[in-house]
Write an enzyme that holds these catalytic residues in place. Structure first.
Site, PDB file in Angstrom:
ATOM      1  N   SER A   1      -5.705   2.814  -0.814  1.00 57.74           N
ATOM      2  CA  SER A   1      -4.262   2.737  -0.616  1.00 57.74           C
ATOM      3  C   SER A   1      -3.575   2.729  -1.964  1.00 57.74           C
ATOM      4  CB  SER A   1      -3.923   1.449   0.145  1.00 57.74           C
ATOM      5  OG  SER A   1      -2.543   1.177   0.079  1.00 57.74           O
TER       6      SER A   1
ATOM      7  N   TYR B   1      -3.204  -7.559   1.999  1.00 60.50           N
ATOM      8  CA  TYR B   1      -3.596  -6.154   2.123  1.00 60.50           C
ATOM      9  C   TYR B   1      -3.837  -5.526   0.752  1.00 60.50           C
ATOM     10  CZ  TYR B   1      -3.443  -1.293   3.694  1.00 60.50           C
ATOM     11  OH  TYR B   1      -3.748   0.012   3.954  1.00 60.50           O
TER      12      TYR B   1
END
Length: 345
Positions: free
Chosen positions: A206, A219
């Protein structure tokens, strides 16, 4: 006595001279080795940078891509969003697709979709946060389907709360799903890849693994860890000469799958699952090591390390508007009630 002292002095002088000569020789050889290494690195720099530039401007249809036909590809979080797109596209490429997901209903749906197009896939309801469950189902896959050629660690969750509002159990769950599961899945299949002399491990990273953002302390932490996992494992494999085990990490921007519902990017539109799936498969077929979506992010984001921290924050807040984009992100509810998949920056 005088003769003995003279003899000792001569021995000392001889030993000192030999030690000095040995030291100089060692220093010279070390210097020559360093110079040779610099020459080699210089030559490799020209070759590899030239190769990279040439490939960048080579049209896709002219670049060689490996076939995925009959390859056994195991995909975690493969029943929804990006995972479902990957499953369908890989099946269309005649791969033997093995789908792991915690959501049994979603597994049935993706299996039906593939069946309608005439493709058979193998589905398993797996809780990848449970190490023993991973190992158990890995053994089932090996006995029922065969040895996995390509492993795609796609599954992921995000809590969607600011730090103090994240429940402790959700912090643990996020790490279990987003990064610890990579250890269990990779351990389960890497040994066979090494024995067979080929394999491919794909990590869904990500952009938050390159730049932390609002409501993503859990996250983003896991995605930074995923980057470290990818780079360290690749270093180990290459050090031991396992060049036929390929490693790929894909780091996308926000993906429009519902996982980041409420997030409203201010400057760039969300990526669509089909585009992310298509790019990931292309990266696998080209055996690319590091991919960002959009591509320019790999050059822009590292600049944060070369500018003042205050300026980096000003750019993030006033230009990129990262925190503003994440303000409306809805909190994650129950990991067992929806497909666990990756979908984010």
């Amino acid at each position: 006595m005088h003769q003995q002292q003279s003899f000792e002095f001569l021995n000392f002088t001889r030993y000192s001279t030999m030690s000095f000569v040995g030291y100089c020789k060692k220093l010279f050889l070390s210097a020559m080795a360093s110079i040779w290494d610099l020459i080699v690195i210089g030559a490799l720099s020209v070759i590899y940078i030239g190769e990279s530039i040439a490939l960048t401007f080579t049209p896709t249809f002219l670049r060689s891509q490996k076939s995925l036909r009959n390859k056994i590809i195991l995909l975690t979080g493969g029943a929804g969003g990006v995972g479902q797109e990957l499953t369908l596209r890989l099946a269309r490429l005649k791969a033997k697709v093995v789908v792991w997901d915690i959501n049994e209903k979603a597994l049935e749906k993706v299996q039906e979709k593939c069946a309608k197009e005439g493709y058979k896939i193998y589905t398993y309801a797996v809780d990848i946060s449970d190490r023993q469950n991973v190992y158990k189902n890995a053994d089932l896959v090996k006995s029922e389907v065969g040895h996995v050629d390509i492993l795609i660690n796609n599954a992921g969750i995000v809590c969607g709360n600011t730090f103090l509002d994240i429940p402790d159990h959700m912090i643990e769950k996020t790490y279990q799903v987003n990064i610890l599961s990579h250890y269990w899945t990779t351990k389960a299949f890497l040994s066979d890849m090494l024995k067979n002399g080929r394999g491919h491990i794909v990590t869904m990273g990500s952009l938050t693994g390159l730049l932390g953002t609002y409501k993503c302390t859990d996250y983003s932490g896991t995605k930074h860890a995923a980057m470290g996992f990818h780079e360290s494992l690749m270093a180990e494999l290459k050090t031991h000469g396992h060049d036929n085990i390929n490693m790929t990490i894909v780091c996308p921007y926000f993906i429009n799958t519902g996982m980041f519902s409420g997030c409203k990017p201010r400057n760039f539109p969300m990526l669509e699952p089909k585009d992310v799936a298509k790019r990931l498969i292309t990266a696998v077929r080209r055996e690319e090591v590091y991919v960002t979506m959009p591509g320019w992010a790999r050059f822009i984001l590292p600049m944060k390390n070369f500018i003042p921290a205050k300026l980096a924050w000003a750019l993030s807040y006033r230009l990129i508007k990262g925190p503003q984009s994440m303000m409306g992100l809805r909190p994650f509810q129950d990991s067992s009630s929806s497909t666990v998949e990756v979908a984010a920056a």
